[in-house]
Design an enzyme around this catalytic site. Sequence first.
Site, PDB file in Angstrom:
ATOM      1  N   HIS A   1      -0.915  16.984  -9.154  1.00 35.57           N
ATOM      2  CA  HIS A   1       0.171  17.270  -8.207  1.00 35.57           C
ATOM      3  C   HIS A   1       0.812  16.007  -7.642  1.00 35.57           C
ATOM      4  O   HIS A   1       1.710  16.111  -6.817  1.00 35.57           O
ATOM      5  CB  HIS A   1      -0.392  18.127  -7.067  1.00 35.57           C
ATOM      6  CG  HIS A   1      -1.436  17.380  -6.295  1.00 35.57           C
ATOM      7  ND1 HIS A   1      -2.685  17.094  -6.825  1.00 35.57           N
ATOM      8  CD2 HIS A   1      -1.417  16.809  -5.080  1.00 35.57           C
ATOM      9  CE1 HIS A   1      -3.375  16.385  -5.951  1.00 35.57           C
ATOM     10  NE2 HIS A   1      -2.630  16.206  -4.876  1.00 35.57           N
ATOM     11  N   ASP A   2       0.337  14.826  -8.041  1.00 35.49           N
ATOM     12  CA  ASP A   2       0.922  13.574  -7.557  1.00 35.49           C
ATOM     13  C   ASP A   2       1.668  12.826  -8.651  1.00 35.49           C
ATOM     14  O   ASP A   2       2.089  11.686  -8.447  1.00 35.49           O
ATOM     15  CB  ASP A   2      -0.190  12.638  -7.037  1.00 35.49           C
ATOM     16  CG  ASP A   2      -0.863  13.165  -5.791  1.00 35.49           C
ATOM     17  OD1 ASP A   2      -0.198  13.850  -5.004  1.00 35.49           O
ATOM     18  OD2 ASP A   2      -2.070  12.893  -5.628  1.00 35.49           O
TER      19      ASP A   2
ATOM     20  N   ASP B   1     -11.119  20.910  -2.293  1.00 32.25           N
ATOM     21  CA  ASP B   1     -10.545  19.579  -2.088  1.00 32.25           C
ATOM     22  C   ASP B   1     -10.840  19.144  -0.652  1.00 32.25           C
ATOM     23  O   ASP B   1     -10.374  19.766   0.297  1.00 32.25           O
ATOM     24  CB  ASP B   1      -9.025  19.701  -2.314  1.00 32.25           C
ATOM     25  CG  ASP B   1      -8.396  18.419  -2.796  1.00 32.25           C
ATOM     26  OD1 ASP B   1      -8.871  17.353  -2.385  1.00 32.25           O
ATOM     27  OD2 ASP B   1      -7.411  18.497  -3.561  1.00 32.25           O
TER      28      ASP B   1
ATOM     29  N   ASP C   1     -10.725  13.595  -1.745  1.00 33.93           N
ATOM     30  CA  ASP C   1      -9.417  12.947  -1.710  1.00 33.93           C
ATOM     31  C   ASP C   1      -9.537  11.468  -1.312  1.00 33.93           C
ATOM     32  O   ASP C   1     -10.302  11.136  -0.396  1.00 33.93           O
ATOM     33  CB  ASP C   1      -8.574  13.706  -0.660  1.00 33.93           C
ATOM     34  CG  ASP C   1      -7.120  13.304  -0.654  1.00 33.93           C
ATOM     35  OD1 ASP C   1      -6.451  13.504  -1.672  1.00 33.93           O
ATOM     36  OD2 ASP C   1      -6.650  12.795   0.378  1.00 33.93           O
TER      37      ASP C   1
ATOM     38  N   GLU D   1     -11.391  10.946  -6.007  1.00 38.31           N
ATOM     39  CA  GLU D   1     -10.100  10.340  -6.328  1.00 38.31           C
ATOM     40  C   GLU D   1     -10.171   8.872  -5.933  1.00 38.31           C
ATOM     41  O   GLU D   1     -10.302   8.548  -4.764  1.00 38.31           O
ATOM     42  CB  GLU D   1      -8.964  11.031  -5.563  1.00 38.31           C
ATOM     43  CG  GLU D   1      -7.620  10.488  -6.000  1.00 38.31           C
ATOM     44  CD  GLU D   1      -6.486  10.820  -5.039  1.00 38.31           C
ATOM     45  OE1 GLU D   1      -5.347  10.881  -5.482  1.00 38.31           O
ATOM     46  OE2 GLU D   1      -6.742  11.014  -3.838  1.00 38.31           O
TER      47      GLU D   1
HETATM   48  C1  GLC Z   1      -4.240  12.110  -2.480  1.00 40.90           C
HETATM   49  C2  GLC Z   1      -3.609  13.441  -2.756  1.00 40.90           C
HETATM   50  C3  GLC Z   1      -2.166  13.365  -2.366  1.00 40.90           C
HETATM   51  C4  GLC Z   1      -2.095  13.054  -0.884  1.00 40.90           C
HETATM   52  C5  GLC Z   1      -2.914  11.816  -0.544  1.00 40.90           C
HETATM   53  C6  GLC Z   1      -3.156  11.733   0.915  1.00 40.90           C
HETATM   54  O1  GLC Z   1      -3.695  11.088  -3.216  1.00 40.90           O
HETATM   55  O2  GLC Z   1      -3.801  13.790  -4.092  1.00 40.90           O
HETATM   56  O3  GLC Z   1      -1.453  14.517  -2.680  1.00 40.90           O
HETATM   57  O4  GLC Z   1      -0.765  12.833  -0.516  1.00 40.90           O
HETATM   58  O5  GLC Z   1      -4.188  11.840  -1.129  1.00 40.90           O
HETATM   59  O6  GLC Z   1      -4.071  12.711   1.321  1.00 40.90           O
END
Ligand code: GLC
Length: 568
Positions: free
Chosen positions: A333-334, A100, A207, A259
């Site tokens: 995880h979000d 990641d 990310d 993402e």
């Molecule tokens: C992404 C991650 C999340 C994090 C955010 C900032 O959305 O999945 O967990 O808080 O990025 O890095």
Amino acid sequence: MAAVQKDFKKSVVYQIYIKSFCDSNGDGIGDLPGITSKLDYLARLGVDYLWITPFFPSPQRDNGYDVSDYCAIDPVYGTMRDFDTLVAAAHERGIGIMLDMVLCHTSTEHEWFQRACAGDERYRRFYILRDGRGSMRADDPGEPPTNWQCAFGGSAWEWEPRLGKWYLHMHDPSQPDLDWTNPEVRAACADVVRFWRDRGVDGFRFDVVSLLSKPEVIEDVPGDGSACRSLVADGPHVHEYLQELVREAGIDGMVTVGEMASSTLEHCIRYSRPESNELSMTFNFHHLKVDYAGGNKWALTEPDIASLRDIFRTWQERMQEGGGWNALFWDNHDQPRAITRFGGRELVGERGGSWEHVGKMLAIMSFSMQGTPYIFQGDELGMTNAGYASIADFDDVESKNNYRILLEGGATEEEALHVVNERSRDNGRTPMQWTAGEHAGFTTGTPWLAVPDNHVRVNAQGEEGVPGSMLEFYRALVRLRHELPVLAEGRVRFLDAGVAAPQVIAFERTLGGVRTVTVCSFDDAPCCVRGLELAGMQCMVGNYDEAPAPAEDGSLELRPFEAAIFLR
Ligand code: GLC
Ligand code: CA
């Protein structure tokens, strides 16, 4: 090049939230040796790649997404040796490792930011710094430069006296955004990715990568400032930057996923079509907002299945037309656990109840759509939301901020707790439920986040080898996905299930002479679907013990939350 190079279109990825997966040394926090100890479990599940969430040194303000050193391992998670051992042991089992990469922002504790604060001009240019509004003197902060709101609540700007400027943070104030217009930033990030490539990893998850390129003019957005996210998403140079990163880091041909926060479909096609040389596939989140009242995550409403269907139809059919590729998922995880969100609240006896049917229905759906299915740890067991009794049980910064904002807005403590229990990211972060024993077998110490009570019923040990269990069901779906080319590569087309079935989502996949039809009912009552041309088709998988059978006229009666894949 990567030791494991499988066709990502035929692969299944398993996401590990390291902090909550398996603790090997009793400190209550999952770690790298913990993952290594579970590789046989993962190999039996049949997954091709593991995406492991960040384990780099970090003050943990945002659980590792605030990185203070990109090329090292936080001692709480293990050592570089533990990492090398994990990679080698995964490769022995034919499993690839995806890391990641959090390259949109650093932690304020990263050396780059610290040097900037110490006055080093080179590193000041790594961040996005502005003067305050109405500021009269260099040491007068004035007001934040724009009305932008960060993702976790509150202004997206923070005054830093040592810089004499406000810095932009799209997330927590401890996560200053990097200035990707600066070629030195881009080169430094490419070095990070190359470092891990050379260390033997097989792929990457990037990310919030849609937010890399900020608009040329940074100014107020209409409304309360939260619209800045869509303004920043898919910015003017984001595609160039990604192409450069892939080229400079030398990761062409490795499996990658971005993402895509607040990204559009057109951009997701561009990010993921092969000729762009950017990413293998993209995550988008539109389908996980169908239970936000008025688009507000912290306002509850029932999931709107009609819009869920429209979103999937659009994204599935149009990504395919444009040559793009989807990453398919319900949980990460979000997110709160989808099984709870979509009605799987009732967990009765050894088998059955909406819990089982919803869990399997969601799995059937993501394993038969166009794209690469992702399993988030615990999905395969049917893990649910945590259901905490007190705000003190929560850890996540976003949850705590929004609990406070709800109270300030006039909610009672009970109401605010209810909302946070439904929506908190901690729901996806509770420890993995390995056994029915103490702390679900996750740790011999005290877990960093409390284990949900239902681990006595929902756990890996209890489901292992049990016919019909969630775990065995997932295993069968992974196998099916590997064995049936139509599910990986078939053309997708959404079907109209008829007026009597407004809560049903149905689609077909076709390849050569093979056709599958997937039917998923989000209805907690029975219903009847029509017009799917099911006559003569066989049910290949279903989430009830006896397979559903189409009537002579091709119509099909569905039980609550019933789902099936038919084949001809
Ligand atoms: C992404 C991650 C999340 C994090 C955010 C900032 O959305 O999945 O967990 O808080 O990025 O890095
Ligand atoms: Ca540990």
